[in-house]
Structure formats: C-alpha cells, structure tokens
Design a protein around this motif. Structure first.
Motif, PDB file in Angstrom:
ATOM      1  N   THR A 178      -0.823   5.495  -0.150  1.00 37.56           N
ATOM      2  CA  THR A 178      -0.155   4.759  -0.898  1.00 37.56           C
ATOM      3  C   THR A 178      -0.029   2.737  -0.417  1.00 37.56           C
ATOM      4  N   ASP A 179      -1.105   3.315   1.280  1.00 36.84           N
ATOM      5  CA  ASP A 179      -0.912   2.373   1.453  1.00 36.84           C
ATOM      6  C   ASP A 179      -2.211   0.907   0.736  1.00 36.84           C
ATOM      7  N   ALA A 180      -2.791   1.829  -0.206  1.00 39.38           N
ATOM      8  CA  ALA A 180      -3.659   1.059  -0.792  1.00 39.38           C
ATOM      9  C   ALA A 180      -3.985   0.051  -1.989  1.00 39.38           C
ATOM     10  N   GLN A 181      -4.304  -1.411  -1.427  1.00 38.33           N
ATOM     11  CA  GLN A 181      -3.712  -2.530  -1.634  1.00 38.33           C
ATOM     12  C   GLN A 181      -5.574  -3.033  -2.471  1.00 38.33           C
ATOM     13  N   GLU A 182      -6.135  -2.321  -2.493  1.00 41.92           N
ATOM     14  CA  GLU A 182      -7.250  -3.310  -2.467  1.00 41.92           C
ATOM     15  C   GLU A 182      -7.984  -3.399  -4.081  1.00 41.92           C
ATOM     16  N   ASP A 183      -8.467  -4.391  -4.758  1.00 47.29           N
ATOM     17  CA  ASP A 183      -9.152  -4.491  -6.348  1.00 47.29           C
ATOM     18  C   ASP A 183      -9.498  -2.782  -6.475  1.00 47.29           C
ATOM     19  N   GLY A 184      -8.138  -2.326  -7.274  1.00 44.14           N
ATOM     20  CA  GLY A 184      -9.861  -0.597  -7.974  1.00 44.14           C
ATOM     21  C   GLY A 184      -8.445  -0.035  -7.179  1.00 44.14           C
TER      22      GLY A 184
ATOM     23  N   ALA B  71      11.697  12.437  -1.496  1.00 42.58           N
ATOM     24  CA  ALA B  71      11.019  12.292  -3.186  1.00 42.58           C
ATOM     25  C   ALA B  71      11.729  11.686  -4.386  1.00 42.58           C
ATOM     26  N   ARG B  72      12.717  11.259  -4.283  1.00 44.87           N
ATOM     27  CA  ARG B  72      13.604  11.384  -5.351  1.00 44.87           C
ATOM     28  C   ARG B  72      12.494   8.941  -5.078  1.00 44.87           C
ATOM     29  N   GLU B  73      13.078   8.754  -3.796  1.00 46.18           N
ATOM     30  CA  GLU B  73      12.106   7.537  -3.327  1.00 46.18           C
ATOM     31  C   GLU B  73      10.260   7.480  -3.760  1.00 46.18           C
ATOM     32  N   GLN B  74       9.608   8.303  -3.794  1.00 44.74           N
ATOM     33  CA  GLN B  74       8.335   8.484  -3.910  1.00 44.74           C
ATOM     34  C   GLN B  74       8.603   8.667  -5.161  1.00 44.74           C
ATOM     35  N   ALA B  75       9.176   9.115  -6.026  1.00 42.13           N
ATOM     36  CA  ALA B  75       8.686   9.372  -7.504  1.00 42.13           C
ATOM     37  C   ALA B  75       9.371   8.033  -8.347  1.00 42.13           C
ATOM     38  N   GLU B  76      11.142   7.484  -7.779  1.00 45.40           N
ATOM     39  CA  GLU B  76      10.743   6.033  -8.686  1.00 45.40           C
ATOM     40  C   GLU B  76       9.545   5.284  -8.495  1.00 45.40           C
ATOM     41  N   LEU B  77       9.322   4.792  -7.277  1.00 48.79           N
ATOM     42  CA  LEU B  77       7.581   4.137  -7.073  1.00 48.79           C
ATOM     43  C   LEU B  77       7.136   4.062  -8.210  1.00 48.79           C
ATOM     44  N   CYS B  78       6.657   5.409  -8.118  1.00 51.94           N
ATOM     45  CA  CYS B  78       5.174   6.060  -8.976  1.00 51.94           C
ATOM     46  C   CYS B  78       6.063   5.627 -10.269  1.00 51.94           C
TER      47      CYS B  78
ATOM     48  N   ALA C  63      -3.506   4.831  -5.056  1.00 49.43           N
ATOM     49  CA  ALA C  63      -1.974   4.464  -4.126  1.00 49.43           C
ATOM     50  C   ALA C  63      -0.938   5.635  -5.108  1.00 49.43           C
ATOM     51  N   THR C  64      -1.158   5.899  -6.734  1.00 48.16           N
ATOM     52  CA  THR C  64       0.003   5.865  -7.746  1.00 48.16           C
ATOM     53  C   THR C  64       0.089   7.522  -7.236  1.00 48.16           C
TER      54      THR C  64
END
Length: 428
Positions: free
Chosen positions: A150-156, A181-188, A161-162
């Motif tokens: 989830t920390d991935a910020q690099e191109d591609g 679970a709700r926090e991660q799902a809403e961000l997803c 992360a999703t």
C-alpha cells in the motif's frame, strides 16, 4: 604341492587392503573438495544459512526484513497466554519452507528494485501475501506484506497498492476488525475508481472493493442492531445498498435490498419495507437466485400478515410452496409449510393447518434436519390440540343433539381408555 584354492585367503586379504586404500583416498579427495560454504550448510542451522546467503549475495534489505519478521514472531508467541493456540505455534524459524519462500521472494523484490522494475518488486510482495493467506496461523504475515504494497508510489505501481488495500480489507473483515476493514475498503474504492484496474487474478478491482465494502457495512449494521440502534443500522444499510448497486453484482444488490426491507420492518415502517422487499424479490427472480427469492417471499408474507392482509399472506406462502417444491428448495419448503400452517391455525382453519404442517413435517423428515423435524412436530401437535379444543368448545356451546352425542361419546371413550395413547381422541 598346493591344493586347489589354498592361495585364495592371501589373495582375498590383498584385495580387501586395496579396496580400503581406494576408499580412504576417495574420502580424502571428497573432503578436500568441500568448501567452507558447503561445510557451513551442514554445521549451521537453516535460519543461519538463509540469512547468511542473503547477506553474501548483497540482499541486505531482505535480510533485515526477514530478521524483523522472525523477531516479531517470537514476540507474538512470548506475549500470548500459556497453552493458547498462538503460544503453541511452531516458531517461524523452524518452518524452513516458509523461511526459504520469504527469502526467495524478498530477494527477487530487492533485485527488481535495484533494476528499477518496481511493478515486479511489488508483484513479489503480493505473491507472499497470497501465499500466507492460505495458512490460517500466518495471516499476520499476509497483513505485513500487503501493508508494504500500500506504500507504493512509483509509476506503474498504483494497481499493486490498490490490490494490497483490497486484500487488507478482506483479511480485516475475516478477522472481525470492521473499522480497519472499512478504512481500507473505502480507500480502495477511491483508488480503484481512478484506475479501473484488474487484480492479479483478473477480477475487476472496483467491483471487488465494493463487494468487500458492502459486506463490511452489513456486518457493522448487524452490530448496531444488536446494540439496540436500529436507525444507525439503517444508515449503514443504505450505504451498503448504494455500494452494492454500484458494484453491478445483482446477487449482493438483492441481498442489500432484503436487509433494508427487514430493517424498515423492525422500526414499523411497513410501506418502505415492502418497497425494498419487492425490489429484492424482483432482482432474485431476474437472476434466478431462488434461495434469495424464498427469503424475500417469507419476509413479504410476514409483512402482509402484520398489516392484516391475511389473504395476500396465504397467496404468497402458497406461491412459495410451489416454487420451493419445483426448485427442490427443501428448507424453504418446510418453512413455507410451517408458516402457512400457523396462518391457518390463527384463522381457526384447523384442517388446512394440519395438512400444511404435516407436509412440512414429512419434508423435514426426508431431508433429515433434526431441528426442523422438532419444530414441525411442535407446530403439528399444537395445531392438532387446537383443533380438538376448538371442536370440543363448539360442541359445549352448541344446543344441537349431535353435539351432545359427541360429548357423551368422548366422555365414555375417555373413561375406557384413559391409559391409552389414543385417550380423548374420539371424534375430536
């Protein structure tokens, strides 16, 4: 003169000495060919060999992460209660196959990072997360590796992360940690809508995220209902219904509508309840979700009974009996027959009640469901008793000679067979 074979003992001893010298020479040669690394493999533990191997090949980050996981595993088990499942787990450092898998994929990920192939690096971490999901006692390792994605910020790498967040939402839901679970799902959901990606298995990430989020809202609503907060539950169920509709998954959309219908029924809002239950019936009928259709039919029948529309209730239950029989939905068939029997009993239509209840009892016996059999037995006995009492009361109140004759016959029969299993049945 030597007899035949007299020289064989001497020859045999020479052959043995030659073989012994060759064996010693082969052993010396084998010993000289072993390197320090080869000897270390036999002397050191598997943990030491894996860690040393990572350092020798320059994978310092992989070594540090593996060492961290081993320490966390030790702390988890030491902090657990004595004789608990966690305290009795085999230490990670003794599970050699798992340690080798971690070392292998972490080193591959680190090499991919050095080469600037960031998507390949995160693929390795997703692989590790999936690998440990299959092991119930290793979910903490899955959480660790998914979190690093989830920390991935690099191109591609936003897709990785999703997907990591989607996996985290599902794992937290599985563990009952609904807020996380709700926090991660809403961000997803937010991230998935921006990219519209497919996950590693080819599933739509926006749809997968919404399916998880709907399940989370549903579980949170159940908790609110148990806590005596039906209106808080309604708010969550509305969020769940909207999410289910957006997921384009008709199965969960029908279930979400059904849950809203039940929630509105519980607060006495029958009109809105009927609206959502009818929606659920329509969706389940369209998708041929006959199990969901059976639940919706029973709920609408109960609603109509509460509103006093008994004829409509009977029609719905009879329709459900026909559907359940034609689709071999045995449990729904039993429930429909029992519900229909109770309705007929309340209307004092005892013959129809016994017929429906007996049908439900026979089906329950056929499928071998002990709970349903016992439930049907109680209902059938109750209806039979009410039938006898009803007819007896009617005869007591009647002035017709035939009624008096039945009462006298019952009295005589009761006196003659008071110890019999059939005592008191007579014409009643």
């Amino acid at each position: 003169m030597e007899t035949p074979g007299s020289s064989l003992p001497g020859l045999s001893s020479r052959i043995k000495r030659q073989k012994s010298r060759k064996s010693v020479q082969a052993t010396d040669k084998s010993a000289r060919s072993l390197s320090k690394e080869d000897i270390a493999k036999f002397i050191n533990s598997r943990k030491q060999n894996i860690c040393v191997g990572l350092l020798q090949h320059g994978f310092h980050r992989s070594f540090s992460e593996l060492f961290l996981l081993l320490r966390l595993d030790q702390e988890r088990r030491e902090g657990a209660e004595i004789n608990s499942a966690l305290s009795l787990q085999t230490p990670l450092e003794e599970q050699h196959a798992k340690m080798e898998s971690i070392g292998l994929h972490l080193s591959r990920a680190e090499q991919a990072q050095r080469d600037g192939r960031w998507p390949a690096a995160y693929e390795q971490r997703l692989h590790l997360g999936t690998y440990f999901t299959a092991e119930g006692e290793d979910l903490w390792l899955s959480l660790h590796f998914y979190h690093t994605c989830t920390d991935a910020q690099e191109d591609g790498c936003m897709r990785h992360a999703t997907e990591g967040r989607a996996c985290l939402a599902e794992l937290y839901l599985q563990q009952g940690q609904l807020d996380k679970a709700r926090e991660q799902a809403e961000l997803c959901v937010q991230m998935a809508d921006e990219g519209g990606w497919l996950d590693s298995s080819g599933r739509s990430l926006p749809r997968r995220a919404r399916e998880s989020l709907w399940a989370i809202y549903s579980r949170q609503a159940d908790a609110r209902i148990k806590a005596g907060d039906p209106y808080g539950a309604l708010e969550l169920l509305h969020l769940g219904y909207t999410t289910a509709t957006e997921s384009e998954n008709k199965h969960i959309e029908g279930e979400a509508a059904y849950q809203l219908g039940l929630a509105y029924y519980s607060v006495g809002n029958y009109d809105t309840s009927e609206q959502y239950l009818n929606t659920s019936m329509h969706i389940c009928s369209t998708t041929e979700d006959f199990d969901g259709l059976g639940k919706a039919y029973k709920a609408v029948a109960k609603l109509c009974e509460s509103k006093g529309n008994i004829n409509t209730t009977i029609q719905l239950l009879e329709a459900l009996v026909d559907i359940s029989r034609s689709k071999s939905l045995h449990h729904h068939l039993v429930d429909a027959c029992l519900c229909l029997g109770h309705v007929y009993t309340n209307r004092r239509q005892y013959d129809q009640a016994r017929e429906s209840l007996l049908q439900g009892y026979n089906v329950a016996c056929d499928i071998g469901d002990v709970t349903l059999v016992q439930k049907a037995q109680v209902s059938l006995a109750s209806a039979h008793t009410r039938c006898i009492v009803g007819k007896y009361s009617a005869d007591v109140e009647s002035t017709v000679p035939a009624a008096l004759s039945r009462l006298l016959a019952w009295k005589v029969s009761r006196g003659l067979h008071e110890d019999s299993d059939h005592a008191g049945v007579c014409d009643y």
